[in-house]
Scaffold this motif. Structure first.
Motif, PDB file in Angstrom:
ATOM      1  N   ILE A   1      36.063  26.828  34.986  1.00  0.00           N
ATOM      2  CA  ILE A   1      34.742  27.440  34.896  1.00  0.00           C
ATOM      3  C   ILE A   1      33.646  26.390  35.043  1.00  0.00           C
ATOM      4  O   ILE A   1      32.681  26.592  35.763  1.00  0.00           O
ATOM      5  N   SER A   2      33.813  25.274  34.347  1.00  0.00           N
ATOM      6  CA  SER A   2      32.836  24.192  34.447  1.00  0.00           C
ATOM      7  C   SER A   2      33.463  22.899  33.956  1.00  0.00           C
ATOM      8  O   SER A   2      34.514  22.906  33.311  1.00  0.00           O
ATOM      9  N   CYS A   3      32.813  21.786  34.265  1.00  0.00           N
ATOM     10  CA  CYS A   3      33.235  20.498  33.718  1.00  0.00           C
ATOM     11  C   CYS A   3      32.007  19.617  33.543  1.00  0.00           C
ATOM     12  O   CYS A   3      31.036  19.731  34.298  1.00  0.00           O
ATOM     13  N   HIS A   4      32.051  18.781  32.522  1.00  0.00           N
ATOM     14  CA  HIS A   4      30.975  17.827  32.277  1.00  0.00           C
ATOM     15  C   HIS A   4      31.562  16.433  32.454  1.00  0.00           C
ATOM     16  O   HIS A   4      32.586  16.108  31.853  1.00  0.00           O
TER      17      HIS A   4
ATOM     18  N   THR B   1      26.918  18.098  34.717  1.00  0.00           N
ATOM     19  CA  THR B   1      27.755  19.265  34.488  1.00  0.00           C
ATOM     20  C   THR B   1      27.858  20.046  35.784  1.00  0.00           C
ATOM     21  O   THR B   1      26.860  20.272  36.462  1.00  0.00           O
ATOM     22  N   PHE B   2      29.074  20.438  36.124  1.00  0.00           N
ATOM     23  CA  PHE B   2      29.334  21.232  37.321  1.00  0.00           C
ATOM     24  C   PHE B   2      29.847  22.592  36.875  1.00  0.00           C
ATOM     25  O   PHE B   2      30.755  22.680  36.055  1.00  0.00           O
ATOM     26  N   THR B   3      29.261  23.661  37.385  1.00  0.00           N
ATOM     27  CA  THR B   3      29.669  25.021  37.064  1.00  0.00           C
ATOM     28  C   THR B   3      30.232  25.656  38.326  1.00  0.00           C
ATOM     29  O   THR B   3      29.622  25.576  39.395  1.00  0.00           O
ATOM     30  N   PHE B   4      31.400  26.263  38.192  1.00  0.00           N
ATOM     31  CA  PHE B   4      32.085  26.871  39.327  1.00  0.00           C
ATOM     32  C   PHE B   4      31.991  28.390  39.230  1.00  0.00           C
ATOM     33  O   PHE B   4      32.189  28.962  38.170  1.00  0.00           O
ATOM     34  N   ARG B   5      31.702  29.026  40.333  1.00  0.00           N
ATOM     35  CA  ARG B   5      31.564  30.486  40.366  1.00  0.00           C
ATOM     36  C   ARG B   5      32.884  31.132  40.749  1.00  0.00           C
ATOM     37  O   ARG B   5      33.856  30.460  41.063  1.00  0.00           O
TER      38      ARG B   5
ATOM     39  N   THR C   1      34.926  27.576  45.791  1.00  0.00           N
ATOM     40  CA  THR C   1      33.734  26.751  45.638  1.00  0.00           C
ATOM     41  C   THR C   1      33.746  25.660  46.699  1.00  0.00           C
ATOM     42  O   THR C   1      34.730  24.948  46.840  1.00  0.00           O
TER      43      THR C   1
END
Length: 71
Positions: free
Chosen positions: A5-8, A19-23, A27
């Motif tokens: 979902i995301s990673c920091h 922080t990267f947020t994945f939809r 992606t």
């Protein structure tokens, strides 16, 4: 099944405190050369599969040596 979902990333290579947020779905990371696309891919690989240890007498320049020091 695992879903990212995301990673920091605090400190890894050229990436600092991001922080990267994945939809949903696929992606794609599109950015200029030198912006950290490969560094992000290497970070995700390291978090999911680990990083090989480098031997001090090895001539191979692995990812662990490339990204040292870690924050």
């Amino acid at each position: 099944m695992m879903k990212l979902i995301s990673c920091h990333i605090e400190n890894f290579g050229s990436i600092r405190n991001q922080t990267f947020t994945f939809r949903e779905g696929l992606t794609a990371v599109c950015a200029e050369n030198g912006s950290g696309k490969t560094t992000l891919a290497d970070f995700l690989e390291a978090m999911l599969y680990g990083m090989k240890l480098d031997r001090t007498n090895s001539r191979e320049f692995g990812a662990r040596r490339h990204y040292l020091p870690f924050g």
